[in-house]
Design a protein around this motif. Structure first.
Motif, mmCIF file in Angstrom:
data_model
loop_
_atom_site.group_PDB
_atom_site.id
_atom_site.type_symbol
_atom_site.label_atom_id
_atom_site.label_comp_id
_atom_site.label_asym_id
_atom_site.label_seq_id
_atom_site.Cartn_x
_atom_site.Cartn_y
_atom_site.Cartn_z
ATOM 1 N N ARG A 59 0.824 -1.207 0.000
ATOM 2 C CA ARG A 59 0.000 0.000 0.000
ATOM 3 C C ARG A 59 0.864 1.266 0.000
ATOM 4 N N GLY A 60 2.168 1.073 -0.139
ATOM 5 C CA GLY A 60 3.068 2.211 -0.199
ATOM 6 C C GLY A 60 3.496 2.752 1.144
ATOM 7 N N VAL A 61 3.308 1.981 2.211
ATOM 8 C CA VAL A 61 3.652 2.403 3.575
ATOM 9 C C VAL A 61 5.043 1.891 3.932
ATOM 10 N N LYS A 62 5.902 2.789 4.403
ATOM 11 C CA LYS A 62 7.247 2.409 4.845
ATOM 12 C C LYS A 62 7.188 2.013 6.326
ATOM 13 N N VAL A 63 7.663 0.800 6.625
ATOM 14 C CA VAL A 63 7.466 0.190 7.945
ATOM 15 C C VAL A 63 8.774 0.099 8.717
ATOM 16 N N GLY A 64 8.696 0.277 10.034
ATOM 17 C CA GLY A 64 9.808 0.041 10.940
ATOM 18 C C GLY A 64 9.305 -0.679 12.175
ATOM 19 N N ARG A 78 13.764 -12.291 13.425
ATOM 20 C CA ARG A 78 12.649 -12.552 12.511
ATOM 21 C C ARG A 78 12.177 -11.269 11.832
ATOM 22 N N ILE A 79 12.091 -10.179 12.605
ATOM 23 C CA ILE A 79 11.627 -8.920 12.031
ATOM 24 C C ILE A 79 12.710 -8.276 11.178
ATOM 25 N N HIS A 80 13.956 -8.362 11.631
ATOM 26 C CA HIS A 80 15.074 -7.798 10.867
ATOM 27 C C HIS A 80 15.175 -8.457 9.488
ATOM 28 N N ALA A 81 14.774 -9.730 9.402
ATOM 29 C CA ALA A 81 14.810 -10.451 8.126
ATOM 30 C C ALA A 81 13.835 -9.881 7.107
ATOM 31 N N LEU A 82 12.908 -9.041 7.555
ATOM 32 C CA LEU A 82 11.973 -8.394 6.636
ATOM 33 C C LEU A 82 12.610 -7.209 5.917
ATOM 34 N N ASN A 83 13.860 -6.904 6.288
ATOM 35 C CA ASN A 83 14.604 -5.789 5.692
ATOM 36 C C ASN A 83 13.920 -4.447 5.942
ATOM 37 N N ILE A 84 13.481 -4.257 7.181
ATOM 38 C CA ILE A 84 12.932 -2.970 7.596
ATOM 39 C C ILE A 84 13.778 -2.458 8.758
ATOM 40 N N PRO A 85 13.823 -1.138 8.996
ATOM 41 C CA PRO A 85 14.571 -0.611 10.137
ATOM 42 C C PRO A 85 14.021 -1.189 11.444
ATOM 43 N N THR A 86 14.889 -1.785 12.240
ATOM 44 C CA THR A 86 14.455 -2.494 13.442
ATOM 45 C C THR A 86 15.423 -2.255 14.587
ATOM 46 N N GLN A 87 14.883 -2.072 15.783
ATOM 47 C CA GLN A 87 15.687 -1.966 16.990
ATOM 48 C C GLN A 87 15.237 -3.015 17.987
ATOM 49 N N PRO A 110 15.797 5.538 11.738
ATOM 50 C CA PRO A 110 15.676 6.585 10.714
ATOM 51 C C PRO A 110 14.209 6.964 10.514
ATOM 52 N N LEU A 111 13.674 7.747 11.425
ATOM 53 C CA LEU A 111 12.239 8.017 11.432
ATOM 54 C C LEU A 111 11.755 8.706 10.158
ATOM 55 N N ASP A 112 12.625 9.456 9.495
ATOM 56 C CA ASP A 112 12.210 10.113 8.253
ATOM 57 C C ASP A 112 12.001 9.109 7.118
ATOM 58 N N ASP A 113 12.451 7.873 7.324
ATOM 59 C CA ASP A 113 12.263 6.818 6.329
ATOM 60 C C ASP A 113 11.176 5.828 6.748
ATOM 61 N N ILE A 114 10.403 6.190 7.768
ATOM 62 C CA ILE A 114 9.369 5.301 8.297
ATOM 63 C C ILE A 114 8.033 6.036 8.325
#
Length: 216
Positions: A59-64, A78-87, A110-114
């Motif tokens: 849907r065009g949403v950038k996820v973290g 498991r979440i990092h494997a989705l290739n999204i910014p994760t802490q 990188p909140l500006d990318d989420i």
């Protein structure tokens, strides 16, 4: 000598609420919406993020994500494997995330990318209730395998959440759980809660959940 009484519990929770409000403001300044995901160990919190992330991305949403656990990085991996910014946040002996922990994690993302941030809380249905972290919505997920009395045993957490998820509905008959009772108990403790019945493993209910999470 005089006696001084200090309500430590009230001071701690009030300080947390103030920092949670600061977290919310920080998220708003960066245009990020956040959801705090609550539930017991094994209810499906991590899988919820795994299943929702590609749906939101389509849907065009950038996820973290921020992933909380007492120890280890199993869910984080498991979440990092989705290739999204994760802490990853380890709480040690604490049974919940608090606003200060989340504050630190936010400043490493990188909140500006989420656009949309998942905050997976520690697997506990009691402790996180009184510790908001600054999210825009709180979601509680329970599994039928926890027993159909699980909602009635933990009323406070349902009063604090906008969305309630009953997961693993395909196993209800096998474990002798009444989905109707779980839904009824949710509404009794929170008449405004929005309820979804899911089988996350097969993706049942995921699109509908995405709709609810993206609502203002």
């Amino acid at each position: 000598m005089h006696k001084v009484e200090v309500n430590v519990g009230a001071n701690v929770t009030e300080a947390n609420r103030r920092e949670a409000e600061e977290n919310r403001q920080h998220l708003d300044e960066h245009g990020v919406r956040a959801v705090d995901i609550l539930g017991a160990v094994g209810s499906g919190k991590t899988m919820l993020i795994e299943k929702l992330t590609p749906v939101l991305q389509k849907r065009g949403v950038k996820v973290g994500a921020i992933v909380g656990d007492c120890y280890g990085d199993d869910d984080y991996q498991r979440i990092h494997a989705l290739n999204i910014p994760t802490q990853n946040l380890n709480t040690g002996t604490e049974c919940h995330l608090d606003a200060h922990m989340v504050h630190n994690a936010l400043h490493r993302l990188p909140l500006d990318d989420i656009d949309f941030l998942f905050i997976e809380n520690v697997g506990n249905m009691v402790c996180p209730t009184d510790f908001p972290v600054g999210s825009h919505k709180r979601v509680v997920i329970v599994s039928v395998t926890e027993g159909d009395d699980v909602v009635n045993k933990h009323p406070a957490i349902f009063r604090e959440c906008e969305i309630g998820i009953i997961n693993k509905v395909d196993l209800a008959e096998a474990v002798g759980a009444s989905i109707e009772r779980m839904e009824r108990d949710m509404r009794r403790h929170n008449s405004n809660i929005k309820i979804l019945k899911t089988n996350l493993k097969k993706g049942v209910g995921v699109e509908e959940l995405a709709d609810l999470l993206l609502e203002n």
